[in-house]
Write an enzyme that holds these catalytic residues in place. Sequence first.
Site, PDB file in Angstrom:
ATOM      1  N   TYR A 253       0.836  -1.216   0.000  1.00 56.22           N
ATOM      2  CA  TYR A 253       0.000   0.000   0.000  1.00 56.22           C
ATOM      3  C   TYR A 253       0.871   1.267   0.000  1.00 56.22           C
ATOM      4  CZ  TYR A 253      -3.654  -3.215   1.851  1.00 56.22           C
ATOM      5  OH  TYR A 253      -4.524  -4.257   2.085  1.00 56.22           O
TER       6      TYR A 253
ATOM      7  N   LYS B  83       1.520  -6.700   5.945  1.00 56.94           N
ATOM      8  CA  LYS B  83       1.536  -7.928   5.138  1.00 56.94           C
ATOM      9  C   LYS B  83       2.807  -8.052   4.304  1.00 56.94           C
ATOM     10  CE  LYS B  83      -3.416  -7.142   4.808  1.00 56.94           C
ATOM     11  NZ  LYS B  83      -3.559  -5.694   4.625  1.00 56.94           N
TER      12      LYS B  83
ATOM     13  N   HIS C 293       0.458 -11.995   2.106  1.00 55.36           N
ATOM     14  CA  HIS C 293      -0.595 -11.226   1.425  1.00 55.36           C
ATOM     15  C   HIS C 293      -1.370 -12.057   0.395  1.00 55.36           C
ATOM     16  CE1 HIS C 293      -1.558  -6.732   0.504  1.00 55.36           C
ATOM     17  NE2 HIS C 293      -2.627  -7.484   0.340  1.00 55.36           N
TER      18      HIS C 293
END
Length: 272
Positions: free
Chosen positions: A48, A73, A106
Amino acid sequence: MKNVILNNGVSMPIVGLGVFRCSQEEAYNAVKSALDIGYTHIDTAMIYENEEAVGQAIKDSKISREKLFITTKLWNEDMRKDNERKAMETSLKKLGLDYVDLYLIHWPVKEKYVKSWIEMGKIYKEGLAKSVGVSNFLIHHLEEIFKASELIPAVNQVEFHPYVVQKELTDFCKTNNIQFESWSPLGAIKNGLLDNKTILELAEKYNKTAAQIILRWNIDKGIVTIPKSSNKERQLQNISIFDFELSQDDIAKIDSLDKNERVGSHPDNFNF
Ligand code: A2P
């Protein structure tokens, strides 16, 4: 806030804030306002690219570390490069933390996820993550890691909303004492979920918003949920779901909206 107890005894708040698709600035502001209004659980990921902002907002909130539950993650490229431990260290550094509460694989990267799970076990033993788990794992992925390791994932975080219910997978996780967690619980707003007739009828019946009905449906099923919102009022709405309960009939009505329709990639068929 209600908490669930994971299979290793760790307590996890049943609602958290997700920050997928948030820039650093948006993530900082979202986490800051969420922590201000009582969230204690934040879910980010290396990919992210906002771990620094999340870390800064945590630091600026001055809330003591043990009151918070922070998830990040392990990204696919780090699995492909056998970089699990280094990736954990990098995430911790960016977050400005000594440990995370939950570290997740993930995606089940083919030919890598079993080996990565063994590495996650080492990270857990060292205390860099208080719990370790997986994300986007189907039953056959979980069965593979059961064969290779005695460590059972504490959590499986999966796309879950009324249009993709995956009953077999939720039942499997329950039977094996893996906490089910939903990503994009409202994500199907792209698919018109918040305008769904059944959801709107229930919103009227319980005098709640469509989002609150869906999030309450998650927690009535014992599922941890991490709605993303950058808006303080909607953040507040999303944690104000502890003063009512859906009836069994209404839970079943929402279950029946399932059409196995994802907004994200299928765990057996992703190309990243
Ligand atoms: P916003 O950030 O402007 O509030 P998910 O976490 O399921 O992927 O959903 C995220 C999307 O849902 C975001 O677009 C977010 O927008 C929106 N959203 C979050 N909470 C609510 C809510 N209570 N009502 C309507 N939309 C919401």
